[in-house]
Design a protein around this motif. Structure first.
Motif, PDB file in Angstrom:
ATOM      1  N   ARG A   1      -4.997  11.115  -1.174  1.00 13.06           N
ATOM      2  CA  ARG A   1      -3.989  11.029  -0.041  1.00 13.06           C
ATOM      3  C   ARG A   1      -2.667  11.560  -1.537  1.00 13.06           C
ATOM      4  O   ARG A   1      -1.673  11.867  -1.107  1.00 13.06           O
ATOM      5  N   ASP A   2      -2.492  11.181  -2.839  1.00 13.72           N
ATOM      6  CA  ASP A   2      -2.107  11.733  -3.753  1.00 13.72           C
ATOM      7  C   ASP A   2      -2.744  12.991  -4.002  1.00 13.72           C
ATOM      8  O   ASP A   2      -1.248  13.833  -4.750  1.00 13.72           O
ATOM      9  N   ALA A   3      -3.838  13.717  -3.799  1.00 13.13           N
ATOM     10  CA  ALA A   3      -4.156  14.362  -4.706  1.00 13.13           C
ATOM     11  C   ALA A   3      -3.685  16.215  -4.349  1.00 13.13           C
ATOM     12  O   ALA A   3      -3.932  15.845  -2.888  1.00 13.13           O
ATOM     13  N   SER A   4      -3.716  17.014  -4.985  1.00 17.85           N
ATOM     14  CA  SER A   4      -3.746  18.541  -5.094  1.00 17.85           C
ATOM     15  C   SER A   4      -5.537  18.476  -4.147  1.00 17.85           C
ATOM     16  O   SER A   4      -6.007  17.850  -4.022  1.00 17.85           O
ATOM     17  N   ASN A   5      -5.271  19.965  -3.195  1.00 19.37           N
ATOM     18  CA  ASN A   5      -6.888  20.439  -2.897  1.00 19.37           C
ATOM     19  C   ASN A   5      -7.989  20.238  -4.020  1.00 19.37           C
ATOM     20  O   ASN A   5      -8.888  20.034  -3.092  1.00 19.37           O
TER      21      ASN A   5
ATOM     22  N   TRP B   1      -0.397   8.277   7.351  1.00 18.86           N
ATOM     23  CA  TRP B   1      -0.230   9.318   6.083  1.00 18.86           C
ATOM     24  C   TRP B   1      -1.946  10.061   6.157  1.00 18.86           C
ATOM     25  O   TRP B   1      -1.591  11.397   6.323  1.00 18.86           O
ATOM     26  N   GLU B   2      -2.708   9.545   5.873  1.00 18.00           N
ATOM     27  CA  GLU B   2      -3.946  10.037   6.041  1.00 18.00           C
ATOM     28  C   GLU B   2      -4.232  10.919   7.074  1.00 18.00           C
ATOM     29  O   GLU B   2      -4.716  12.167   6.834  1.00 18.00           O
TER      30      GLU B   2
ATOM     31  N   TYR C   1       0.757  -1.374   0.086  1.00 15.26           N
ATOM     32  CA  TYR C   1      -0.139   0.113   0.024  1.00 15.26           C
ATOM     33  C   TYR C   1       1.115   1.440   0.200  1.00 15.26           C
ATOM     34  O   TYR C   1       2.225   1.570   0.370  1.00 15.26           O
ATOM     35  N   GLU C   2       0.382   2.907  -0.147  1.00 12.78           N
ATOM     36  CA  GLU C   2       1.018   4.035  -0.258  1.00 12.78           C
ATOM     37  C   GLU C   2       1.165   4.115   1.093  1.00 12.78           C
ATOM     38  O   GLU C   2       0.834   4.268   1.441  1.00 12.78           O
ATOM     39  N   ALA C   3       2.610   4.769   1.209  1.00 13.65           N
ATOM     40  CA  ALA C   3       3.065   5.224   2.486  1.00 13.65           C
ATOM     41  C   ALA C   3       4.340   5.714   2.401  1.00 13.65           C
ATOM     42  O   ALA C   3       5.216   5.276   1.743  1.00 13.65           O
TER      43      ALA C   3
ATOM     44  N   ALA D   1      -3.197  -7.479   7.935  1.00 11.85           N
ATOM     45  CA  ALA D   1      -2.571  -6.327   8.712  1.00 11.85           C
ATOM     46  C   ALA D   1      -3.363  -5.183   8.295  1.00 11.85           C
ATOM     47  O   ALA D   1      -3.771  -5.534   7.558  1.00 11.85           O
ATOM     48  N   ASP D   2      -3.815  -3.964   9.306  1.00 12.41           N
ATOM     49  CA  ASP D   2      -4.613  -2.787   8.295  1.00 12.41           C
ATOM     50  C   ASP D   2      -3.621  -2.176   8.231  1.00 12.41           C
ATOM     51  O   ASP D   2      -2.864  -2.450   8.897  1.00 12.41           O
ATOM     52  N   ALA D   3      -3.684  -0.789   6.962  1.00 14.35           N
ATOM     53  CA  ALA D   3      -2.541  -0.949   6.375  1.00 14.35           C
ATOM     54  C   ALA D   3      -2.190   0.248   7.554  1.00 14.35           C
ATOM     55  O   ALA D   3      -2.603   1.139   7.537  1.00 14.35           O
ATOM     56  N   VAL D   4      -1.562   0.273   8.107  1.00 14.96           N
ATOM     57  CA  VAL D   4      -0.709   0.727   9.417  1.00 14.96           C
ATOM     58  C   VAL D   4      -0.013   2.691   8.804  1.00 14.96           C
ATOM     59  O   VAL D   4      -0.282   3.529   9.207  1.00 14.96           O
TER      60      VAL D   4
END
Length: 326
Positions: free
Chosen positions: A239-243, A176-177, A67-69, A168-171
């Protein structure tokens, strides 16, 4: 079950101590690296051999898919590299009592050394530039034969356990989020109503959902059209995007919560022509129970040019399929 070899000279203490693997997504020059791409193929229950300082020092069982982190805090001297996003896999590592040195056993290991993406040279020395690579069952069996009974028992137990029990959950993803949400909440340069809209967009609700509804009218996969049962799912993840991208209706599809989960975590994606892509590491029986048939080709219709742009990001940096196999 698959078997993986990870070279951890510089990161051994952090990764084994923290029970994870972490790699960038691409090289510093932006090019793809096959040894980072392999992170996208690891699945719960897979076995990971840790090589450090000429010896196999630990063995682990994967607890999650990739997953992304962000780059882990302990990798740098000060501050968190929240903007340096890579792949993370959670792994339960155990340090070995008997730590074999491959260079001392190349008469055995050399016979099963892979021709492509090999983790070692024929003299038993590690290969600079190799991070994670797959090894065959025959290779793994030779390594296990050099280890103690505790290591062999660990691998045997992974065969006997349901992979779901190893997950496991993506800790790292959750942390990060949470950091990103706090950044938005504390950014006083953004009007309060806009801050709320951006935060609600993470849950596929609010202004973002309104914008997506201007283009989408039902779940692309299940065809559910009751708005209360649908989420607006980001193609380029929140999580990867601009506002601005977080609120852009072109960056969204309407999906049921189950499909939103699969899409957000990279278990499914879409081609530009609308064909559904299913990750090779996805658990097919579970997908079927969630409403996605995996035994037939599914096409969800056309996308706008901007949707295709966002979907390209999803295929390149979220979808769990290594480009090494293409």
């Amino acid at each position: 079950m698959r078997y993986w070899w990870v070279n951890q000279n510089q990161t051994y203490a952090h990764e084994v101590g923290g029970n994870y693997l972490w790699s960038p997504k691409v090289n510093a020059n932006g090019n793809r690296n096959p040894f980072y791409e392999f992170m996208r193929e690891v699945a719960p229950g897979d076995v990971v051999f840790s090589f450090c300082d000429t010896r196999i020092r630990a063995i682990g069982i994967a607890r999650s898919h990739a997953y992304e982190a962000p780059k882990p805090l302990e990798f740098q001297n000060a501050g968190a590299y929240w903007n340096k996003v890579g792949w993370r896999v959670d792994v339960g590592f155990v340090e070995l009592m008997v730590q074999p040195r491959p260079a001392d056993h190349m008469e055995l290991i050399g016979k099963v050394l892979p021709e492509k993406y090999a983790p070692l040279q024929f003299n038993g020395k590690g290969l600079q530039g190799v991070y994670l690579t797959e090894v065959t069952e025959a290779f793994a069996n030779v390594l296990l034969g050099l280890m103690d009974q505790a290591a062999r028992n660990l691998v045997r137990a992974s065969f006997q356990q349901d992979a779901a029990g190893l997950r496991a959950d993506a800790v790292g993803l959750v942390e990060w989020e949470a950091h990103q949400i706090a950044e938005v909440q504390n950014n006083k340069s953004i009007p309060e109503t806009d801050r709320l809209a951006v935060i609600l967009a993470r849950r596929g609700q609010g202004k973002f959902k309104e914008n997506v509804l201007k283009r989408e009218h039902r779940c692309r996969i299940t065809l559910v059209d009751r708005i209360e049962h649908l989420r607006a799912s980001h193609c380029k993840p929140w999580r990867d995007a601009s506002n601005s991208e977080r609120l852009d209706g072109e960056n969204g599809l309407l999906l049921t919560p189950s499909m939103d989960h699969l899409f957000d975590r990279g278990f499914i994606s879409f081609k530009d022509n609308g064909d559904v892509l299913v990750s090779p590491v996805a658990h097919k029986p579970s997908l079927g129970k969630m409403g996605l048939a995996t035994d037939t080709k599914i096409n969800v219709g056309s996308f706008t040019s901007m949707q295709k742009k966002y979907l390209e990001f999803h295929r390149n940096f979220v979808f769990l399929e290594s480009r090494n196999r293409n």
